[in-house]
Scaffold this motif. Structure first.
Motif, PDB file in Angstrom:
ATOM      1  N   ASN A  30       0.846  -1.194   0.000  1.00  0.00           N
ATOM      2  CA  ASN A  30       0.000   0.000   0.000  1.00  0.00           C
ATOM      3  C   ASN A  30       0.885   1.249   0.000  1.00  0.00           C
ATOM      4  OD1 ASN A  30      -2.004   1.895   0.209  1.00  0.00           O
ATOM      5  ND2 ASN A  30      -2.902   1.076   2.075  1.00  0.00           N
ATOM      6  N   TRP A  44       0.278  -0.251   8.813  1.00  0.00           N
ATOM      7  CA  TRP A  44      -0.897  -0.654   9.601  1.00  0.00           C
ATOM      8  C   TRP A  44      -1.595   0.595  10.102  1.00  0.00           C
ATOM      9  CZ3 TRP A  44      -2.419  -5.521   9.414  1.00  0.00           C
ATOM     10  CH2 TRP A  44      -3.413  -5.974  10.292  1.00  0.00           C
ATOM     11  N   THR A  46      -5.109   1.708  12.975  1.00  0.00           N
ATOM     12  CA  THR A  46      -6.176   1.241  13.850  1.00  0.00           C
ATOM     13  C   THR A  46      -7.272   2.292  13.872  1.00  0.00           C
ATOM     14  OG1 THR A  46      -5.221   2.207  15.864  1.00  0.00           O
ATOM     15  CG2 THR A  46      -4.570  -0.061  15.327  1.00  0.00           C
ATOM     16  N   ASP A  47      -8.499   1.834  14.142  1.00  0.00           N
ATOM     17  CA  ASP A  47      -9.639   2.735  14.212  1.00  0.00           C
ATOM     18  C   ASP A  47      -9.837   3.310  15.599  1.00  0.00           C
ATOM     19  OD1 ASP A  47     -10.419   2.508  11.563  1.00  0.00           O
ATOM     20  OD2 ASP A  47     -11.637   0.740  11.952  1.00  0.00           O
ATOM     21  N   ASP A  58      -9.641 -14.355  10.839  1.00  0.00           N
ATOM     22  CA  ASP A  58     -10.546 -13.499  10.072  1.00  0.00           C
ATOM     23  C   ASP A  58     -10.453 -12.062  10.598  1.00  0.00           C
ATOM     24  OD1 ASP A  58     -12.486 -12.652   8.302  1.00  0.00           O
ATOM     25  OD2 ASP A  58     -14.140 -13.225   9.617  1.00  0.00           O
ATOM     26  N   PHE A  59      -9.460 -11.312  10.114  1.00  0.00           N
ATOM     27  CA  PHE A  59      -9.265  -9.934  10.542  1.00  0.00           C
ATOM     28  C   PHE A  59      -8.983  -9.082   9.309  1.00  0.00           C
ATOM     29  CE2 PHE A  59      -5.141 -11.977  10.690  1.00  0.00           C
ATOM     30  CZ  PHE A  59      -4.291 -11.064  10.090  1.00  0.00           C
ATOM     31  N   GLU A  60      -9.294  -7.804   9.415  1.00  0.00           N
ATOM     32  CA  GLU A  60      -9.050  -6.888   8.302  1.00  0.00           C
ATOM     33  C   GLU A  60      -7.570  -6.541   8.228  1.00  0.00           C
ATOM     34  OE1 GLU A  60     -10.184  -2.405   6.712  1.00  0.00           O
ATOM     35  OE2 GLU A  60     -11.185  -3.176   8.511  1.00  0.00           O
ATOM     36  N   ASP A  61      -7.025  -6.530   7.024  1.00  0.00           N
ATOM     37  CA  ASP A  61      -5.659  -6.070   6.814  1.00  0.00           C
ATOM     38  C   ASP A  61      -5.680  -4.549   6.903  1.00  0.00           C
ATOM     39  OD1 ASP A  61      -3.169  -5.254   5.948  1.00  0.00           O
ATOM     40  OD2 ASP A  61      -3.144  -6.545   4.172  1.00  0.00           O
ATOM     41  N   MET A  62      -5.354  -4.030   8.069  1.00  0.00           N
ATOM     42  CA  MET A  62      -5.421  -2.589   8.319  1.00  0.00           C
ATOM     43  C   MET A  62      -4.305  -1.826   7.606  1.00  0.00           C
ATOM     44  SD  MET A  62      -8.172  -2.312  10.114  1.00  0.00           S
ATOM     45  CE  MET A  62      -8.196  -0.836  11.113  1.00  0.00           C
ATOM     46  N   ALA A  64      -3.956  -2.277   4.353  1.00  0.00           N
ATOM     47  CA  ALA A  64      -4.463  -2.179   2.981  1.00  0.00           C
ATOM     48  C   ALA A  64      -5.438  -1.019   2.812  1.00  0.00           C
ATOM     49  CB  ALA A  64      -5.148  -3.489   2.587  1.00  0.00           C
ATOM     50  N   ARG A  65      -5.800  -0.379   3.889  1.00  0.00           N
ATOM     51  CA  ARG A  65      -6.761   0.728   3.830  1.00  0.00           C
ATOM     52  C   ARG A  65      -6.185   1.935   3.098  1.00  0.00           C
ATOM     53  NH1 ARG A  65     -10.148   1.602   9.324  1.00  0.00           N
ATOM     54  NH2 ARG A  65     -11.493  -0.204   9.061  1.00  0.00           N
TER      55      ARG A  65
END
Length: 169
Positions: A30, A44, A46-47, A58-62, A64-65
């Motif tokens: 990215n 990476w 975080t929100d 099963d987690f989001e690739d943070m 890749a945002r």
């Protein structure tokens, strides 16, 4: 034109069995290039803090945002930026506390009325200051940035959430 530096990104976690392991181990992809030739690679984000680090595959690739310079509200942003010799960044400020590590090379951070030079191995804690990065050397400079959202200072015009330096997404 500068090309994106190859950065191996390893993300660890726990599987459903709660055993620690590397969940991702691959080049970070990215990357975006600024008009001045600098290449920023998001590692990476975080929100929120505390961050969600629940076990499971099963987690989001943070990493890749698509996010801007300012970290998400109440969140964080971790990026590695390669600055070519020459062109400076625009003067800017984020509403964040930034941990900056100079990994390679040398770079100047120009502020309102002073300049600080960072060399490989130097670390900085930046507390929402107005600044511009300028690589005045003849070699690329590589820096790692961890930005943590902070309370607004009410000074000047900070980079807005979701925007990059210069107002781009």
């Amino acid at each position: 034109m500068t090309t994106a530096p190859r950065i191996r990104r390893i993300v660890t976690g726990h599987g459903e069995d709660r055993i620690a392991r590397a969940m991702l181990d691959a080049p970070a992809t990215n990357a975006k290039q600024a008009g001045n030739g600098a290449v920023s690679t998001l590692i990476w984000s975080t929100d929120r803090t505390p961050a969600d680090i629940a076990p499971g595959t099963d987690f989001e690739d943070m990493g890749a945002r698509i996010i801007g310079t300012q970290p998400p509200r109440s969140g964080t942003r971790f990026a590695v930026i390669e600055f070519p010799p020459g062109a400076p960044t625009a003067m800017h400020r984020t509403e964040s506390i930034d941990y900056v590590i100079c990994i390679a090379g040398e770079i100047d951070m120009d502020m309102d009325d002073s300049t600080v030079t960072m060399r490989a191995g130097d670390v900085m804690v930046q507390r929402g200051t107005n600044h511009s990065w300028v690589n005045r050397s003849s070699e690329p400079a590589r820096l790692a940035f961890v930005l943590i959202d902070a309370e607004p200072l009410g000074i000047g015009e900070p980079v807005a959430h979701g925007q990059s330096v210069g107002g781009r997404r």
